[in-house]
Design an enzyme around this catalytic site. Structure first.
Site, PDB file in Angstrom:
ATOM      1  N   CYS A 185     -71.506  79.103  13.780  1.00  0.00           N
ATOM      2  CA  CYS A 185     -71.403  79.809  15.008  1.00  0.00           C
ATOM      3  C   CYS A 185     -70.629  80.949  14.983  1.00  0.00           C
ATOM      4  O   CYS A 185     -70.726  81.744  13.867  1.00  0.00           O
ATOM      5  CB  CYS A 185     -70.552  78.660  15.999  1.00  0.00           C
ATOM      6  SG  CYS A 185     -68.843  78.226  15.487  1.00  0.00           S
ATOM      7  N   ARG A 192     -58.715  61.081  -8.204  1.00  0.00           N
ATOM      8  CA  ARG A 192     -57.394  61.348  -7.475  1.00  0.00           C
ATOM      9  C   ARG A 192     -57.530  61.430  -6.125  1.00  0.00           C
ATOM     10  O   ARG A 192     -57.029  61.118  -5.346  1.00  0.00           O
ATOM     11  CB  ARG A 192     -56.422  62.135  -8.154  1.00  0.00           C
ATOM     12  CG  ARG A 192     -55.765  61.838  -9.396  1.00  0.00           C
ATOM     13  CD  ARG A 192     -54.922  63.080  -9.746  1.00  0.00           C
ATOM     14  NE  ARG A 192     -55.775  64.219  -9.780  1.00  0.00           N
ATOM     15  CZ  ARG A 192     -55.137  65.433 -10.115  1.00  0.00           C
ATOM     16  NH1 ARG A 192     -53.875  65.687 -10.135  1.00  0.00           N
ATOM     17  NH2 ARG A 192     -55.863  66.505 -10.450  1.00  0.00           N
TER      18      ARG A 192
END
Ligand code: RB5
Length: 150
Positions: free
Chosen positions: A65, A132
């Site tokens: 956009c 992680r």
């Protein structure tokens, strides 16, 4: 990899450039519009693309956009979707590697087409690094579950 791509009127030209880029790279994509400079509401396009990705019909989505912000906000309202606005290569990579975002958004009023192509290229090459980051992404999904109001 199958990509769903969409834009509002402000992102229309950049979307077409990115579609050409994907075609050159032989990446399969579907263009969900918009198809002209005629004004459209960005949440309408974000919804169509994000829901198609959430349903698993596409692996990832690209939304464009004016700023990339409205598209990200709207796409993130679709359950299961993680969308991030990326205007630098590091963020484009990390949105995949750390955040497992399925949708990348860009602002056509902010970046040029060459940078946009570099971002898409880096993003396409980046995969989620299970490790992680996994519990953190899981926690994002839990927030969504806890706050679901129908
Ligand atoms: C126009 O609706 C403009 O707000 C849009 O292109 C985008 O920048 C929204 O975040």
């Amino acid at each position: 990899m199958r990509i769903a791509i969409g834009a509002d009127h402000n992102g229309f030209e950049l979307k077409n450039i990115i579609c050409e880029f994907l075609k050159d790279k032989k990446v399969e994509y579907k263009d969900f519009g918009t198809y002209s400079r005629e004004p459209v509401d960005y949440p309408d396009i974000a919804k169509i693309v994000a829901e198609a990705v959430a349903r698993g019909e596409f692996d990832r989505g690209i939304l464009i956009c004016g700023t990339g912000l409205g598209m990200a906000i709207a796409a993130n309202k679709v359950r299961g979707i993680r969308a991030a606005t990326c205007h630098d290569v590091y963020s484009a990579e990390r949105s995949r590697k750390s955040n497992n975002c399925q949708i990348m958004t860009m602002g056509a009023q902010i970046i040029g087409s060459e940078l946009a192509k570099m971002l898409v290229d880096a993003w396409l090459k980046s995969e989620f690094q299970n490790g992680r980051s996994t519990p953190k992404v899981r926690k994002i999904m839990e927030i969504e579950k806890e706050n679901f109001i129908k």
